[in-house]
Motif scaffolding. Sequence first.
Motif, PDB file in Angstrom:
ATOM      1  N   ASP A 100      10.307 -15.057  25.854  1.00 28.90           N
ATOM      2  CA  ASP A 100      10.740 -13.862  26.567  1.00 28.90           C
ATOM      3  C   ASP A 100      10.201 -13.864  27.994  1.00 28.90           C
ATOM      4  OD1 ASP A 100      12.080 -11.188  26.326  1.00 28.90           O
ATOM      5  OD2 ASP A 100      10.065 -10.488  26.827  1.00 28.90           O
ATOM      6  N   GLN A 101       8.955 -14.325  28.165  1.00 33.43           N
ATOM      7  CA  GLN A 101       8.366 -14.379  29.505  1.00 33.43           C
ATOM      8  C   GLN A 101       9.100 -15.372  30.401  1.00 33.43           C
ATOM      9  OE1 GLN A 101       4.095 -14.064  29.605  1.00 33.43           O
ATOM     10  NE2 GLN A 101       3.920 -15.367  31.420  1.00 33.43           N
ATOM     11  N   LEU A 102       9.700 -16.386  29.792  1.00 38.14           N
ATOM     12  CA  LEU A 102      10.491 -17.364  30.553  1.00 38.14           C
ATOM     13  C   LEU A 102      11.927 -16.885  30.784  1.00 38.14           C
ATOM     14  CD1 LEU A 102       9.333 -20.725  28.895  1.00 38.14           C
ATOM     15  CD2 LEU A 102       8.830 -19.943  31.235  1.00 38.14           C
ATOM     16  N   GLY A 103      12.274 -15.725  30.246  1.00 36.50           N
ATOM     17  CA  GLY A 103      13.637 -15.215  30.374  1.00 36.50           C
ATOM     18  C   GLY A 103      14.629 -15.962  29.519  1.00 36.50           C
ATOM     19  N   ALA A 104      14.167 -16.546  28.406  1.00 35.56           N
ATOM     20  CA  ALA A 104      15.023 -17.378  27.567  1.00 35.56           C
ATOM     21  C   ALA A 104      15.972 -16.541  26.714  1.00 35.56           C
ATOM     22  CB  ALA A 104      14.164 -18.268  26.673  1.00 35.56           C
ATOM     23  N   ASP A 105      17.103 -17.147  26.385  1.00 37.89           N
ATOM     24  CA  ASP A 105      18.042 -16.534  25.447  1.00 37.89           C
ATOM     25  C   ASP A 105      17.709 -16.885  24.007  1.00 37.89           C
ATOM     26  OD1 ASP A 105      19.984 -15.202  27.227  1.00 37.89           O
ATOM     27  OD2 ASP A 105      20.379 -17.230  27.945  1.00 37.89           O
ATOM     28  N   GLY A 106      17.009 -18.001  23.816  1.00 40.35           N
ATOM     29  CA  GLY A 106      16.685 -18.407  22.457  1.00 40.35           C
ATOM     30  C   GLY A 106      15.712 -19.575  22.433  1.00 40.35           C
ATOM     31  N   ILE A 107      15.383 -20.003  21.224  1.00 41.49           N
ATOM     32  CA  ILE A 107      14.468 -21.124  21.009  1.00 41.49           C
ATOM     33  C   ILE A 107      15.108 -22.054  19.987  1.00 41.49           C
ATOM     34  CG2 ILE A 107      12.098 -21.809  20.469  1.00 41.49           C
ATOM     35  CD1 ILE A 107      11.329 -18.820  20.723  1.00 41.49           C
ATOM     36  N   VAL A 108      15.213 -23.325  20.318  1.00 40.32           N
ATOM     37  CA  VAL A 108      15.820 -24.301  19.415  1.00 40.32           C
ATOM     38  C   VAL A 108      14.764 -25.290  18.931  1.00 40.32           C
ATOM     39  CG1 VAL A 108      18.083 -24.086  20.514  1.00 40.32           C
ATOM     40  CG2 VAL A 108      16.486 -25.832  21.328  1.00 40.32           C
ATOM     41  N   GLY A 109      15.074 -25.952  17.799  1.00 42.46           N
ATOM     42  CA  GLY A 109      14.178 -26.964  17.260  1.00 42.46           C
ATOM     43  C   GLY A 109      12.831 -26.424  16.840  1.00 42.46           C
ATOM     44  N   VAL A 110      12.795 -25.204  16.287  1.00 44.34           N
ATOM     45  CA  VAL A 110      11.516 -24.578  15.927  1.00 44.34           C
ATOM     46  C   VAL A 110      10.877 -25.310  14.742  1.00 44.34           C
ATOM     47  CG1 VAL A 110      10.423 -22.479  15.068  1.00 44.34           C
ATOM     48  CG2 VAL A 110      12.218 -22.327  16.795  1.00 44.34           C
ATOM     49  N   ARG A 111       9.567 -25.524  14.846  1.00 43.98           N
ATOM     50  CA  ARG A 111       8.780 -26.089  13.748  1.00 43.98           C
ATOM     51  C   ARG A 111       7.672 -25.111  13.385  1.00 43.98           C
ATOM     52  NH1 ARG A 111       8.016 -30.102  17.409  1.00 43.98           N
ATOM     53  NH2 ARG A 111       5.760 -30.017  17.148  1.00 43.98           N
ATOM     54  N   LEU A 112       7.468 -24.918  12.080  1.00 40.06           N
ATOM     55  CA  LEU A 112       6.358 -24.109  11.576  1.00 40.06           C
ATOM     56  C   LEU A 112       5.402 -25.035  10.832  1.00 40.06           C
ATOM     57  CD1 LEU A 112       8.095 -20.901  10.157  1.00 40.06           C
ATOM     58  CD2 LEU A 112       6.653 -21.066  12.168  1.00 40.06           C
ATOM     59  N   GLU A 113       4.150 -25.060  11.272  1.00 43.98           N
ATOM     60  CA  GLU A 113       3.175 -25.966  10.677  1.00 43.98           C
ATOM     61  C   GLU A 113       1.931 -25.186  10.249  1.00 43.98           C
ATOM     62  OE1 GLU A 113       2.483 -28.809  13.754  1.00 43.98           O
ATOM     63  OE2 GLU A 113       4.476 -29.723  13.593  1.00 43.98           O
ATOM     64  N   ILE A 114       1.274 -25.688   9.208  1.00 46.83           N
ATOM     65  CA  ILE A 114       0.038 -25.089   8.711  1.00 46.83           C
ATOM     66  C   ILE A 114      -1.001 -26.193   8.559  1.00 46.83           C
ATOM     67  CG2 ILE A 114      -1.068 -23.772   6.865  1.00 46.83           C
ATOM     68  CD1 ILE A 114       1.676 -22.762   6.060  1.00 46.83           C
ATOM     69  N   GLU A 115      -2.200 -25.927   9.048  1.00 41.65           N
ATOM     70  CA  GLU A 115      -3.290 -26.888   8.900  1.00 41.65           C
ATOM     71  C   GLU A 115      -4.556 -26.145   8.487  1.00 41.65           C
ATOM     72  OE1 GLU A 115      -5.991 -30.079  11.475  1.00 41.65           O
ATOM     73  OE2 GLU A 115      -4.212 -29.161  12.382  1.00 41.65           O
ATOM     74  N   PHE A 116      -5.058 -26.468   7.296  1.00 40.81           N
ATOM     75  CA  PHE A 116      -6.312 -25.873   6.847  1.00 40.81           C
ATOM     76  C   PHE A 116      -7.463 -26.582   7.537  1.00 40.81           C
ATOM     77  CE2 PHE A 116      -3.584 -24.043   3.735  1.00 40.81           C
ATOM     78  CZ  PHE A 116      -4.243 -22.885   3.310  1.00 40.81           C
ATOM     79  N   LYS A 117      -8.418 -25.816   8.035  1.00 40.83           N
ATOM     80  CA  LYS A 117      -9.489 -26.344   8.868  1.00 40.83           C
ATOM     81  C   LYS A 117     -10.703 -26.760   8.034  1.00 40.83           C
ATOM     82  CE  LYS A 117      -7.209 -25.648  12.644  1.00 40.83           C
ATOM     83  NZ  LYS A 117      -6.666 -26.794  13.392  1.00 40.83           N
ATOM     84  N   GLU A 118     -11.356 -27.820   8.475  1.00 36.21           N
ATOM     85  CA  GLU A 118     -12.522 -28.319   7.773  1.00 36.21           C
ATOM     86  C   GLU A 118     -13.737 -27.411   7.955  1.00 36.21           C
ATOM     87  OE1 GLU A 118     -12.494 -30.718   5.647  1.00 36.21           O
ATOM     88  OE2 GLU A 118     -10.382 -31.112   6.044  1.00 36.21           O
ATOM     89  N   TYR A 119     -13.755 -26.623   9.035  1.00 32.76           N
ATOM     90  CA  TYR A 119     -14.908 -25.754   9.262  1.00 32.76           C
ATOM     91  C   TYR A 119     -14.809 -24.438   8.492  1.00 32.76           C
ATOM     92  CZ  TYR A 119     -11.607 -24.310  12.950  1.00 32.76           C
ATOM     93  OH  TYR A 119     -10.480 -23.949  13.656  1.00 32.76           O
ATOM     94  N   GLY A 120     -13.840 -24.350   7.600  1.00 35.93           N
ATOM     95  CA  GLY A 120     -13.731 -23.175   6.739  1.00 35.93           C
ATOM     96  C   GLY A 120     -12.637 -23.390   5.718  1.00 35.93           C
ATOM     97  N   ASN A 121     -12.989 -23.453   4.436  1.00 36.13           N
ATOM     98  CA  ASN A 121     -11.993 -23.757   3.408  1.00 36.13           C
ATOM     99  C   ASN A 121     -10.890 -22.713   3.320  1.00 36.13           C
ATOM    100  OD1 ASN A 121     -13.257 -26.135   2.605  1.00 36.13           O
ATOM    101  ND2 ASN A 121     -14.553 -25.109   1.085  1.00 36.13           N
ATOM    102  N   ASP A 122     -11.187 -21.488   3.765  1.00 39.45           N
ATOM    103  CA  ASP A 122     -10.194 -20.418   3.691  1.00 39.45           C
ATOM    104  C   ASP A 122      -9.536 -20.136   5.038  1.00 39.45           C
ATOM    105  OD1 ASP A 122     -10.740 -20.020   0.970  1.00 39.45           O
ATOM    106  OD2 ASP A 122     -12.462 -18.754   1.449  1.00 39.45           O
ATOM    107  N   LEU A 123      -9.815 -20.992   6.040  1.00 38.58           N
ATOM    108  CA  LEU A 123      -9.244 -20.812   7.373  1.00 38.58           C
ATOM    109  C   LEU A 123      -8.088 -21.788   7.583  1.00 38.58           C
ATOM    110  CD1 LEU A 123     -12.415 -20.432   9.639  1.00 38.58           C
ATOM    111  CD2 LEU A 123     -10.922 -18.625   8.779  1.00 38.58           C
ATOM    112  N   ALA A 124      -6.976 -21.266   8.058  1.00 40.61           N
ATOM    113  CA  ALA A 124      -5.810 -22.108   8.326  1.00 40.61           C
ATOM    114  C   ALA A 124      -5.218 -21.719   9.673  1.00 40.61           C
ATOM    115  CB  ALA A 124      -4.766 -21.953   7.229  1.00 40.61           C
ATOM    116  N   GLU A 125      -4.766 -22.713  10.423  1.00 40.67           N
ATOM    117  CA  GLU A 125      -4.057 -22.436  11.667  1.00 40.67           C
ATOM    118  C   GLU A 125      -2.558 -22.517  11.407  1.00 40.67           C
ATOM    119  OE1 GLU A 125      -3.769 -23.690  16.377  1.00 40.67           O
ATOM    120  OE2 GLU A 125      -4.416 -25.194  14.921  1.00 40.67           O
ATOM    121  N   PHE A 126      -1.864 -21.456  11.739  1.00 42.04           N
ATOM    122  CA  PHE A 126      -0.414 -21.389  11.635  1.00 42.04           C
ATOM    123  C   PHE A 126       0.155 -21.567  13.042  1.00 42.04           C
ATOM    124  CE2 PHE A 126      -2.141 -19.373   7.998  1.00 42.04           C
ATOM    125  CZ  PHE A 126      -1.215 -19.492   6.972  1.00 42.04           C
TER     126      PHE A 126
END
Length: 280
Positions: A100-126
């Motif tokens: 939206d800040q770029l004034g875009a009409d849309g976003i193509v090729g979206v990827r959703l990834e999840i990575e659980f972190k070693e510094y916390g078994n219950d912490l994940a980066e989405f």
Amino acid sequence: MSDYTPPPPPGDLSQVTLPGDASKRLAEGRRLFTSDLSVNEFLLVRQAGFRPVGLVLGSSVYHVGLQVGRWSKNMELDKLSQAMYHARELAMTRMEAEADQLGADGIVGVRLEIEFKEYGNDLAEFVAIGTAVVADEAPPTGTWRNSRGLPFTSDLSGQDFWTLIQAGYAPLGLVMGSCVYHIAHQGILSTMSNIGANVEIPQFTEALYDARELAMGRMQTEAEYLAAEGIVGVQLLSLPHRWGGHTTEFFAIGTAVRPLRDDHVIATPSLVLPLTDAGR
């Protein structure tokens, strides 16, 4: 069955605060674009009438809480389902705010990834990442943005995106459904009786069926929020993460679409023959 229903997606990106470095990058990026599209995808997106303006992303490091299922019962773990939903929504919303800040009409090729972190078994980066695009021309409906006034999102490849536009459809948004489900254990007697036999395990079948249906239903609910005609490119994934063999996230994801016109002309595939040296 669970009565949990995901909330409608946010409709106001002005309330989203981006990191200072992200805002600086987006401001500087107006002089040139960045994209994770392949060369072929980039050219097809351009041919479809869209110009990339920048790579956009959203991130959320999330503490996923604890919920334990009953040993012998099939059941959804609502607390974990809600956590997976909320974390992805935070990442997606921040990605949309960058577009939206770029004034875009849309976003193509979206990827959703999840990575659980070693510094916390219950912490994940989405992480949500894609290429923001601006249209050369407005569509017959007046805008490429979706019914909530947000940039459209799509995980379709550049080739599929081009085909969709050419056929008279437009993407509305990436819709998803999540269900974290505990699959009941078998008792010792049942396990022993199945040794060496070809036999269906009804409680396992029921659990997997129920969990997938919950994920699919929630994905369809998100598409209804966007007033979509349908969903294309649906994927049904089973993601065990770190919960052990009897707890799994069932995840459904696809691109909600709407028609741009009444007639839908599908391009006829053409045969292409390679030119080779006659002497070979």
